[in-house]
Design an enzyme around this catalytic site. Structure first.
Site, short mmCIF file in Angstrom:
data_model
loop_
_atom_site.label_atom_id
_atom_site.label_comp_id
_atom_site.label_asym_id
_atom_site.label_seq_id
_atom_site.Cartn_x
_atom_site.Cartn_y
_atom_site.Cartn_z
N CYS A 163 14.98 -12.09 -11.85
CA CYS A 163 16.06 -12.50 -12.76
C CYS A 163 16.03 -14.01 -12.98
CB CYS A 163 17.41 -11.99 -12.27
SG CYS A 163 18.67 -12.07 -13.58
N HIS A 167 16.34 -6.50 -12.58
CA HIS A 167 16.60 -6.46 -11.13
C HIS A 167 15.94 -5.21 -10.54
CE1 HIS A 167 19.57 -9.71 -10.58
NE2 HIS A 167 19.92 -9.44 -11.83
N GLU A 181 15.79 -4.48 -7.49
CA GLU A 181 16.62 -4.04 -6.36
C GLU A 181 17.84 -3.25 -6.82
OE1 GLU A 181 18.63 -7.88 -7.56
OE2 GLU A 181 16.62 -7.02 -7.61
#
Length: 209
Positions: free
Chosen positions: A81, A190, A192
Site C-alpha cells: 500500500c 493489501h 494481508e
C-alpha cells in the site's frame, strides 16, 4: 523457514500483516532495528495513511537506508500500500509534494475517479512470468483502500537488464497495482486483507526468498 522482518516505523497494519505472513509459514519479527531488518531473508514495508507522514516515520528509523542497503545487496523487499507508494520519487497529496525513497522514478498522484477512496475488491492484470501472481487466476480479486497511486511507469529499461513486471488495475483510469523489479516488489492492494488470494501471493513471495 524463511525469516521476514516486518518494518515498524509507526505507519502500518502490523498485526494483520504479521498474522498473514505467519499463516504462510514465515518466521516473522516486527522490528525497527536496522540489524534485524538487514539480516532477515525478506523485509516487508507496510504503510497506511498519508505519503508524507509515512516518509517521516520511515526516515525516523532510517528505513530508507535499510531499504537501500538491502536492495544494493540484492536482498528482497516487499512494499504494501503506502509502503509501495514511498518507493517512488515523490508523492503529491492536496497540492503538497513530498519526497519518497526514489527507488523508482515516478509520482504518486490522486486517482482520476468520481468516487474516492477506491475501497473494496478489484481484479488486476498481472503479466506472464510474475512470481507474485504465479498460480493465481486472472479473475482473482484483491482488497484495495486508497485514493492515490502511481499511474505511469517512468523507468527506462536497459536491454541488458530484466524488464520490470508491472501489474495494473483500474479505478477511474489505470494505475499500478503491483511491481516486481529485481529484489524490490510491491503491491498497492493489501494482501494481508485479501483472504486466500492475498495468502497465495504472500506465499509466492516468501517461497522466492
Amino acid at each position: 523457514m524463511k525469516s521476514v522482518a516486518l518494518l515498524d516505523y509507526g505507519s502500518g497494519n502490523l498485526h494483520s500483516a504479521k498474522r498473514a505472513l505467519d499463516r504462510v509459514g514465515a518466521d516473522v519479527e516486527v522490528t525497527s532495528d536496522p540489524k534485524a531488518a538487514l539480516a532477515a531473508d525478506g523485509l516487508v514495508v507496510p504503510g497506511v495513511g498519508a505519503f508524507a507522514a509515512c516518509m517521516e516515520g520511515l526516515l525516523g528509523v532510517k528505513g530508507d537506508r535499510i531499504i537501500d542497503q538491502r536492495l544494493a545487496g540484492g536482498r528482497p523487499v516487499l512494499g504494501i500500500c503506502v509502503g509501495m507508494q514511498i518507493m517512488f520519487e515523490k508523492g503529491v497529496e492536496f497540492g503538497v509534494e513530498a519526497d519518497g525513497c526514489g527507488e523508482w522514478p515516478g509520482t504518486v498522484e490522486r486517482l482520476p475517479a468520481a468516487v474516492l477512496p477506491h475501497m473494496g475488491w478489484n481484479t488486476v492484470r498481472a503479466p506472464e512470468k510474475s512470481v507474485l501472481f504465479d498460480g493465481i487466476e486472472a479473475d482473482t480479486r484483491f482488497y484495495f483502500v486508497h485514493s492515490y497511486a502511481t499511474q505511469r511507469w517512468e523507468m527506462d529499461v536497459s536491454d541488458t537488464l530484466p524488464a520490470p513486471l508491472l501489474t495494473w488495475a483500474e479505478h477511474g483510469g489505470d494505475f499500478l497495482a503491483a511491481v516486481e523489479n529485481g529484489a524490490l516488489s510491491a503491491t498497492q492492494f493489501h494482501p494481508e486483507k485479501s483472504g486466500d488470494a492475498g495468502a497465495a501471493l504472500l506465499k509466492n513471495w516468501v517461497d522466492s526468498l
